[in-house]
Design an enzyme around this catalytic site. Structure first.
Site, short mmCIF file in Angstrom:
data_model
loop_
_atom_site.label_atom_id
_atom_site.label_comp_id
_atom_site.label_asym_id
_atom_site.label_seq_id
_atom_site.Cartn_x
_atom_site.Cartn_y
_atom_site.Cartn_z
N HIS A 281 0.87 -1.19 0.00
CA HIS A 281 0.00 0.00 0.00
C HIS A 281 0.90 1.23 0.00
CE1 HIS A 281 -3.95 -1.96 1.72
NE2 HIS A 281 -3.74 -2.23 0.44
N HIS B 11 -10.94 -9.59 -7.10
CA HIS B 11 -10.72 -8.29 -6.45
C HIS B 11 -9.92 -7.42 -7.42
CE1 HIS B 11 -9.63 -5.39 -3.46
NE2 HIS B 11 -8.54 -5.96 -2.99
N GLU C 237 -8.21 -4.60 -6.89
CA GLU C 237 -7.08 -3.77 -6.43
C GLU C 237 -5.88 -4.07 -7.33
OE1 GLU C 237 -6.45 -3.82 -2.18
OE2 GLU C 237 -4.83 -2.35 -2.32
N ASP D 227 -2.85 -4.76 -7.07
CA ASP D 227 -1.92 -5.87 -6.81
C ASP D 227 -2.41 -7.18 -7.40
OD1 ASP D 227 -3.85 -5.54 -4.72
OD2 ASP D 227 -2.77 -6.97 -3.48
N HIS E 261 -11.92 -6.52 1.48
CA HIS E 261 -11.89 -5.20 2.11
C HIS E 261 -12.20 -4.07 1.13
CE1 HIS E 261 -7.72 -3.79 0.78
NE2 HIS E 261 -7.89 -4.92 0.17
N ASP F 16 -7.87 -11.80 -0.82
CA ASP F 16 -7.13 -11.22 0.32
C ASP F 16 -7.46 -11.91 1.65
OD1 ASP F 16 -5.70 -9.30 -1.08
OD2 ASP F 16 -7.15 -7.70 -0.72
N TYR G 45 -1.59 -9.03 8.95
CA TYR G 45 -2.40 -8.67 7.78
C TYR G 45 -3.80 -8.25 8.24
CZ TYR G 45 -4.15 -8.92 2.98
OH TYR G 45 -4.67 -8.61 1.76
N HIS H 178 -2.42 -13.89 -1.26
CA HIS H 178 -1.08 -13.53 -0.73
C HIS H 178 -0.66 -14.61 0.26
CE1 HIS H 178 -1.37 -9.42 -2.26
NE2 HIS H 178 -2.52 -9.26 -1.65
FE1 FEO Z 1 -6.82 -5.83 -1.51
FE2 FEO Z 1 -4.24 -7.90 -2.16
O1 FEO Z 1 -5.41 -6.50 -2.52
#
Ligand code: FEO
Length: 393
Positions: A22, A78, A80, A82, A144, A163, A191, A224
């Site tokens: 982030h 998701h 995002e 990443d 999230h 996530d 996390y 992750h």
């Molecule tokens: Fe919420 Fe791993 O991105």
């Protein structure tokens, strides 16, 4: 490409060098991974992608192991960056591939990438038959991001949780049971504390909703870190606890100090707590990693925060800490504030007010003493610790 289970594969991209996430908000001392999965059934399905700095490496893996032309569907759990960054390169070559995601996911990707790809919006309970296996989608709204979802692969019974249940951790193995369990679990709670704490009420509700679906989960594969292969519901049970006013019953005393007067007060408060049998830890916030500090606060029942006064306020590491605490929306924790000062003496009072506004139940008046604390003043700190202890047990 590493086999996860049956016809599900991990594309193997681990980021050994990553030290923050982030931007530079979260520390990732054990690296991380962008777990993307390939399901090779009658249809070939790619589940999630990677952050764009790794796009070239990811495209090479796809070209070598799969062949871009062979991908039938993409699942975006998701949006995002990443997990979605490399989509640009894939879709540049194959703009026709149907992308299964939530309606919010499509909306976000349109805004992120300014592309109107072949989105197919799905909701909780929607399914996609890919041959022998069936994919079942489960929305994870605001866990999230507004678009988050999970995909359950019926057949091998693997939950691709994105996530949720993940860790920023690059391990020798992709499986938790072949890595150091203590490290993986510490990264999992870090996390949770760093990213998911503000959504705890939603998570608690969602866990019950997912368990009520009676999915025969045999493995949980997040986006992750390590895959939960051995008794995977362990991490679900942990999330149920972490989302329910979690603490481990100790106190964190966090301070910043210029000439050690505030540190001496912290030492005396610790002694007071310990004299009542309460476990406590001390942290100088200017010497501590913020993500690790937030993890310790998450685990604490009580937090006692101190700073000397400077410029009618507190030191900047405490300012950052208070802001982080406010953002996490911690519940069911007790607090107190302290600090030394020379003349105006605002820091301890302002910390008290800020913690109260952050939802911490303040159980002691803020205490502040001029210049270096004297014996009777250290005794008052010791007594603060003793009185505070009654709110911990
Ligand atoms: Fe919420 Fe791993 O991105």
């Amino acid at each position: 490409m590493i086999q996860v289970k049956d016809q599900i594969y991990h594309l193997g991209l681990r980021d050994w060098e990553l030290r923050s996430f982030h931007g530079h908000e979260l520390s990732t001392f054990n690296g991380s991974s962008y777990n993307t999965y390939l399901i090779k059934d009658e249809k070939t399905v790619l589940v999630d992608a990677v952050w764009n700095p790794h796009s070239k490496q990811f495209m090479d893996i796809l070209d070598k192991e799969v062949g871009i032309d062979n991908i039938d569907y993409i699942i975006v759990n998701h949006s995002e960056p990443d997990h979605s960054g490399a989509l640009v390169d894939i879709l540049e070559r194959r703009p026709d591939i149907p992308i299964y995601c939530t309606a919010k996911g499509a909306e976000i990707m349109r805004k992120q990438f300014h592309k109107d790809w072949n989105f197919r919006a799905v909701k909780t309970g929607d399914t996609l038959n890919i041959g022998q296996y069936e994919l079942i989608f489960v929305e994870m709204t605001m866990i999230h991001w507004p678009d988050s979802m999970m995909t359950f692969v019926k057949g091998p019974n693997v939950l691709l949780s994105n996530d949720a249940f993940g860790q920023h951790f690059a391990g020798a193995s992709i499986f938790e049971d072949e890595n150091d369990e203590c490290v993986v679990m510490q990264e999992a709670i870090k996390y949770y504390a760093g990213i998911l704490t503000p959504m705890s009420a939603l998570i608690k509700k969602k866990i019950n909703e997912v368990l009520a679906m009676n999915l025969p989960i045999e493995m949980i594969a997040p986006s992750h870190g390590s895959i939960w292969r051995k008794n995977p519901l362990r991490i679900v049970e942990k999330y149920a606890k972490w989302s329910d006013n979690y603490d481990e019953g100790y106190v964190s005393i966090i301070y910043d100090t210029m000439y050690n007067a505030t540190k001496k007060m912290a030492d005396a408060i610790s002694k007071g707590l310990e004299s009542k049998g309460i476990l406590c830890k001390q942290f100088n916030s200017s010497l501590s990693d913020m993500s690790d500090l937030i993890t310790d606060i998450f685990k604490s029942k009580g937090i006692i925060v101190g700073s000397c006064t400077v410029n009618n306020g507190y030191l900047r590491s405490i300012a950052a800490l208070l802001d982080e605490i406010k953002g996490r929306k911690f519940k069911n924790k007790v607090g107190a504030a302290f600090g030394s000062y020379g003349w105006s003496g605002e820091a301890h009072k302002k910390i008290h007010k800020e913690l109260e506004e952050a939802g911490i139940k303040m159980v002691h008046e803020p205490i502040g003493f001029k210049y270096q604390p004297e014996e009777d003043e250290l005794e008052a700190c010791f007594q603060l610790g003793r009185e505070f202890s009654s709110y911990i047990k």
